[in-house]
Design an enzyme around this catalytic site. Structure first.
Site, PDB file in Angstrom:
ATOM      1  N   CYS A   1       0.865  -1.183   0.000  1.00 10.37           N
ATOM      2  CA  CYS A   1       0.000   0.000   0.000  1.00 10.37           C
ATOM      3  C   CYS A   1       0.901   1.233   0.000  1.00 10.37           C
ATOM      4  CB  CYS A   1      -0.981  -0.022   1.171  1.00 10.37           C
ATOM      5  SG  CYS A   1      -0.210   0.012   2.797  1.00 10.37           S
TER       6      CYS A   1
ATOM      7  N   ASP B   1      -8.148   3.950   1.399  1.00 13.69           N
ATOM      8  CA  ASP B   1      -7.159   4.280   2.423  1.00 13.69           C
ATOM      9  C   ASP B   1      -7.900   4.744   3.677  1.00 13.69           C
ATOM     10  OD1 ASP B   1      -5.154   5.274   3.979  1.00 13.69           O
ATOM     11  OD2 ASP B   1      -4.188   6.398   2.364  1.00 13.69           O
TER      12      ASP B   1
ATOM     13  N   ARG C   1      -3.243  -0.620   5.496  1.00 16.49           N
ATOM     14  CA  ARG C   1      -3.875  -1.698   4.719  1.00 16.49           C
ATOM     15  C   ARG C   1      -2.986  -2.920   4.521  1.00 16.49           C
ATOM     16  NH1 ARG C   1      -5.293   2.238  -0.110  1.00 16.49           N
ATOM     17  NH2 ARG C   1      -3.312   3.057   0.694  1.00 16.49           N
TER      18      ARG C   1
HETATM   19  P1  4NP Z   1      -1.710   2.815   4.103  1.00 15.71           P
HETATM   20  O1  4NP Z   1      -2.298   4.169   4.697  1.00 15.71           O
HETATM   21  O2  4NP Z   1      -1.187   3.129   2.726  1.00 15.71           O
HETATM   22  O3  4NP Z   1      -2.883   1.900   4.078  1.00 15.71           O
HETATM   23  O4  4NP Z   1      -0.623   2.366   5.064  1.00 15.71           O
HETATM   24  C1  4NP Z   1      -1.545   5.347   4.798  1.00 15.71           C
HETATM   25  C2  4NP Z   1      -0.742   5.539   5.870  1.00 15.71           C
HETATM   26  C3  4NP Z   1      -0.023   6.721   5.997  1.00 15.71           C
HETATM   27  C4  4NP Z   1      -0.127   7.687   5.046  1.00 15.71           C
HETATM   28  C5  4NP Z   1      -0.933   7.488   3.940  1.00 15.71           C
HETATM   29  C6  4NP Z   1      -1.635   6.304   3.820  1.00 15.71           C
HETATM   30  N1  4NP Z   1       0.572   8.906   5.196  1.00 15.71           N
HETATM   31  O5  4NP Z   1       0.385   9.785   4.354  1.00 15.71           O
HETATM   32  O6  4NP Z   1       1.338   9.042   6.124  1.00 15.71           O
END
Ligand code: 4NP
Length: 153
Positions: free
Chosen positions: A8, A121, A14
């Site tokens: 991800c 997300d 995720r």
């Molecule tokens: P992930 O969610 O891609 O599902 O781990 C996110 C976690 C952190 C960030 C963006 C998406 N961030 O911008 O820090």
């Protein structure tokens, strides 16, 4: 050994869930890992909301630490499952060959073939976003685990 990496953006919401869920459905002939296309959180634990929703369903993901997806993953892994189209683009940019590109799949195409649906997300949303993500990933990982039984026989 078949090796699978879940990808991800941050590798804290995720893909750690996808890793934990799939690992819980397969035996130890399958290696499951996860990584993020961004490196902001490298070395961190998964998001506490992902840890909580996994725990609620009997899965411990606190052994995981955030990793950055690199082109080396194409060498090391057989299948690369991404959560959304943006992850897909980011991963494809790092592919070294056509064969590398063939390893990359949107994970919800396992449950909804050819529809190119995305795992949303949940980072900036409410806590029930994590349960929603959990359910989507649980269904997809059930299909992946079934397929792996035939591959690894
Ligand atoms: P992930 O969610 O891609 O599902 O781990 C996110 C976690 C952190 C960030 C963006 C998406 N961030 O911008 O820090």
């Amino acid at each position: 050994m078949t090796k699978i990496v879940m990808v991800c953006l941050g590798n804290i919401c995720r893909s750690p869930l996808a890793e934990g869920i799939l690992q819980s459905k397969v035996n130890n002939t399958i290696f499951v890992d996860s990584a993020g296309t961004a490196d902001y959180h490298v070395g961190n634990l998964p998001d506490k909301r992902s840890i909580a929703v996994a725990k609620k369903h009997g899965i411990d993901i606190t052994n995981q630490r955030c990793k950055h997806f690199t082109s080396n993953h194409f060498e090391a892994f057989d299948f690369i499952y991404v959560m959304d189209k943006s992850n897909y683009e980011n991963v494809i940019k790092l592919a070294r060959s056509e064969n590398d590109k063939l390893k990359v799949k949107l994970i919800l195409n396992e449950t909804h073939p050819n529809q190119n649906l995305e795992v949303p997300d949940p980072y900036y949303g409410r806590d029930n976003g994590f349960e929603n993500v959990y359910q989507m990933l649980d269904e997809a990982c059930t299909v992946i685990a079934e397929k792996l039984k035939t591959v690894s026989k």
